[in-house]
Design a protein around this motif. Structure first.
Motif: not given
Lengths: 409, 409
Positions: A62, A64-66, A68, A145
C-alpha cells in the motif's frame, strides 16, 4: 555570510554518538559565520526495519501507507539532531517535508519535487537558527505525505540549495569522495578532486552509489556545485560541477562496474518502425528497468534485440514478454545470467577517438570476452562474464593511468 | 448505521501480531455495518525508547523537538494498522494529527485541542473507508506539531467522538474495565459495570491509569458515553456516563492509590490575599503539577502552605521556589519524599456523613499514620508513608465492602 546546505546520510547518523558528531560538523560550519540548512536521512537501518514491520502485517504493498510509515524515519532524525545542536549551544529548528514546504507531484513512493515554499525556512534563518529538514519526503497540494524514492534525501538537499540559492551543497557520506573506481575492490583507486555532472551521472547510474542520479541531474539543471565528502574525516572531498579541468589530460575519469546482470535476446521481431517502441513500452509499463539495449538486423524483414536487466527481474521480464507474444510478434527468446557490466567514463572521450578501441584491446589482452557493448559520448560500457568483472576493472584502471592521479586533499 | 470511535492503546499494538488482532476487532465492528474511526497510540514502548534516544543526544529538554520526535510513534502505528486492515480486505486511510485537522493551542508537550476540522475524515468515511487517526498529536494554526501529553490518545478519541457526533466511544486497553481498586495489588478487586464521569475523574487523577483525566472531562462536558474494555477479551467492559445507579447502595466506588509522592511545605508566607495565587501561578507557569494543597494559618501575619508533587519534579520545584523567593517572600522550605496517596471515591459520600471518619478509623486501626488529608464531595485523599500504601488500600477495600459487589460481565 554564505548559505550552505549540508546533507548527512543514514550511516552518518546511525546512533546518538554519530548524531553528536554530525552536530559538531554543523557547528564548525556555523562558527565560520555561515547560515546552515541541514538535510538528513533516517538513522542507519531504520527504513529497512520499517519495511520489515510492514511486511509483518501485510503482504500487499500500500504505497500511500508506506510513505506514511517511512517518512517517520527522517522525522526522528531531525528532532534528535536539533536537540544535539541545542546541546552544543546552537538554536535549531527542525522541519518535516510538509513543514518545509516541499511540494511534490501526487505520486506515492517515487514523487518528484514540484516546488519549495521557502518562507518558513527563511524566517528561521533570519532569526539566526540552524534549520534541519527531513530529506526524502514531501507533501502534495492536497496534504498527502509522499516520498522521493531511495536516495531521495540527496534530491531534497539539491532542491533546497536551488530554492534557497545556497552557495554550496555539501553531501556528507561514509566515503571520502568520488573515486576512479570502487576502492573496496581495487586498491589503486584514487579520489578525484573534481568531476563533471555528466561524468557523475554516468558513474551514479553505473552503480557508484555515492549520489542519487536524480540529485545530480537536478544539480546540473540548476548549476548547483556539490561536494561529496566524509562525515568523519576532515579532508576535502570531490567537487561536482559543470566544467572540470582535466587532470594530466586524462581521457578517462573512472571505471564503474555492476554485477548480477542478465542479457535477454528477443529473436525474430518484425523489422518495422514500431517494434522497438512496443517492446520497451511494454516492459516499462510493467516497471522493468532495462539498461543496455542493442539491435542487430539479421534480414530486411526481421530483427533481433538484446537488452540487459538485473538478474532478479528476469522471471518477471520473461513473464511480461510471454504474455505479450501476440502483440510483439517475436519468434523466440534467449537469456543469459551471470554477467557483469564494466564501464569507463570521462568527458575527454568526446575529443579522443580510439578510446573504445583501446578499451577493447586492454580487455582482449587480458583474455576477457566482451558479450555486449554500448557507448555514449562520455561512456563506454561492456558486458562481460561476472567472474571476469574485477580483473577487467583492474586492467582498465591501470591502462588508463587512473592509479597515478596526483590528488589534493 | 452508527459511527463508532475506537481507541487502542500502545500495549494492544505492541507488535505486528497484536496489530493484526486489533485489525480483527475493527473488522468485527465494521461487519455490523458501522462506520469506524480508530484512534491509536504508539506501539508498545516506542515512546519510552524515543525519549531515551533524546536523552542520549541532549540533557536539555527542547519541548518543540520532543513533540517532533514523539509524534512519529503514532504515525508508525496508523500506517501499519491501515496496512493490516487492507490485508483483511478493508479499505482504510490513515491520518496524522495535522492531516486529521486536530488544531491545538500553541503549547508543546501538553497542548489542548481547540478545534477539529473533520472534512477529510468525513470524506473518507463517505467513501466507506475505515479512518485511522494518530492519537496524542495535533498541530497549531501555524503548522507546528504538538502533543497532548501522556495519555493524550484518549483525549483525541473523545474529542473526535464529539466532533463527529459518534454514537459511542470504545476505549480498548490491556485491562477488562474499571476496577474497585488495582487488581494487580488487591486480589479482591472487582470490575464495575458502570461509573460516573466524576467518579472516574477522581479515580483517574488518583492514578487508576485506565483513562486520561482530560479525556474523561472532555467526555463529561460533551456527554460522550465511553466504554473501557479489553482489546483481547471479548467481555463487556465498564460504561462511563453521567448517571450511574448505585450498586447495593455502595457509598464508596473505589480505592485509588499512587506512590512516589513528595510533600513540600513553604513556611512563613505573608498572610495576604495574593499569597496562594502567586505561589501556585508561579509553579503552574513552570509546568509543575501540584496535587493536594493544604494551608494552615500560624498567625495573623504569616501562613504555611503544604502541597504534594511527584518525586521527580522536586528538584525543579525547589529551583522555581528558590528563584522566586523575592517575589514570594517566604521564610523557608521543607520537603519530604517517600510518601504515597490513598483515596476513596464515590458519589454516595455526598449524602453520607461520617465516611471520612470511618476511613480515618480504618487506617488508625491498621497502624497507618496519615500525613496529609484532602477532601472533595466525592473523594477523600490521605497521604501516608509509601510502605504503608498497600496495607492501607487492602484495609479500605475490605472495610468499604468492595470485594463483594455482584458484577455483570
Amino acid at each position: 555570510m554564505a548559505l550552505i546546505v549540508q546533507k548527512f546520510g543514514g550511516t552518518s547518523l546511525s546512533d546518538p554518538e554519530r548524531i553528536l558528531n554530525v552536530a559538531e560538523r554543523i557547528s564548525a560550519e556555523k562558527m565560520k559565520g555561515n547560515d546552515c540548512v541541514v538535510v538528513v536521512s533516517a538513522m542507519g537501518k531504520t527504513t529497512d526495519q520499517l519495511i520489515s514491520l510492514a511486511k509483518d502485517v501485510s503482504n500487499q504493498v500500500n504505497k500511500r501507507e508506506m510513505d506514511m510509515l517511512l517518512s517517520t524515519g527522517e522525522q526522528v532524525t531531525i528532532a534528535l539532531l536539533s536537540m544535539a545542536l541545542s546541546q552544543n549551544g546552537w538554536e535549531a529548528a527542525s522541519f518535516t517535508g510538509w513543514q518545509a514546504g516541499i511540494i511534490t507531484e501526487p505520486v506515492h513512493g517515487n514523487a518528484r519535487i514540484l516546488n519549495i515554499h521557502t518562507e518558513k525556512i527563511r524566517e528561521q534563518l533570519n532569526k539566526g537558527k540552524i534549520v534541519i529538514v527531513a530529506g526524502f519526503q514531501g507533501v502534495t497540494e492536497d496534504g498527502e505525505i509522499t516520498t522521493l524514492g531511495r536516495g531521495g534525501s540527496d534530491t531534497t538537499a539539491v532542491a533546497l540549495s536551488t530554492a534557497l540559492k545556497a552557495s554550496k551543497c555539501d553531501i556528507y557520506t561514509d566515503v571520502t569522495g568520488v573515486y576512479t573506481t570502487d576502492p573496496r575492490h581495487v586498491k589503486e583507486a584514487q579520489k578525484l578532486a573534481a568531476i563533471s555532472y555528466d561524468e557523475m551521472l554516468e558513474l551514479a547510474h553505473l552503480g557508484a552509489g555515492v549520489l542519487h542520479p536524480r540529485a545530480v541531474e537536478f544539480a546540473k539543471n540548476h548549476n548547483v556545485t556539490l561536494e561529496v565528502r566524509s562525515s568523519i574525516e576532515k579532508e576535502r572531498g570531490t567537487i561536482i560541477k559543470e566544467e572540470v579541468t582535466m587532470e594530466q589530460n586524462l581521457v578517462v575519469r573512472g571505471v564503474a562496474f555492476e554485477d548480477e546482470i542478465t542479457r535477454v535476446t528477443v529473436f525474430g521481431l518484425p523489422n518495422c518502425l514500431t517494434s522497438l517502441s512496443t517492446i520497451f513500452s511494454t516492459l516499462a509499463k510493467n516497471n522493468i528497468d532495462v539498461d543496455i539495449i542493442i539491435q542487430s538486423m539479421t534480414s530486411k524483414e526481421i530483427t533481433d534485440i538484446s537488452f540487459s536487466i538485473k538478474n532478479d527481474t528476469l522471471k518477471e521480464t520473461l513473464n511480461v514478454l510471454e504474455k505479450n507474444k501476440d502483440l510483439l510478434k517475436y519468434d523466440h527468446i534467449e537469456s543469459e545470467t551471470g554477467l557483469a557490466k564494466v564501464s569507463i567514463v570521462g568527458s575527454g572521450m568526446v575529443s579522443n577517438p580510439g578510446v573504445a578501441a583501446e578499451m577493447f584491446t586492454v580487455l582482449s589482452n587480458n583474455g576477457i570476452e566482451i558479450r555486449m557493448v554500448s557507448t555514449s559520448e562520455i561512456k563506454i560500457s561492456t558486458v562481460v562474464n561476472q567472474q571476469q568483472m574485477l580483473p577487467a576493472v583492474n586492467a582498465l584502471h591501470k591502462a588508463f593511468k587512473l592509479s597515478a592521479i596526483p590528488i589534493r586533499s
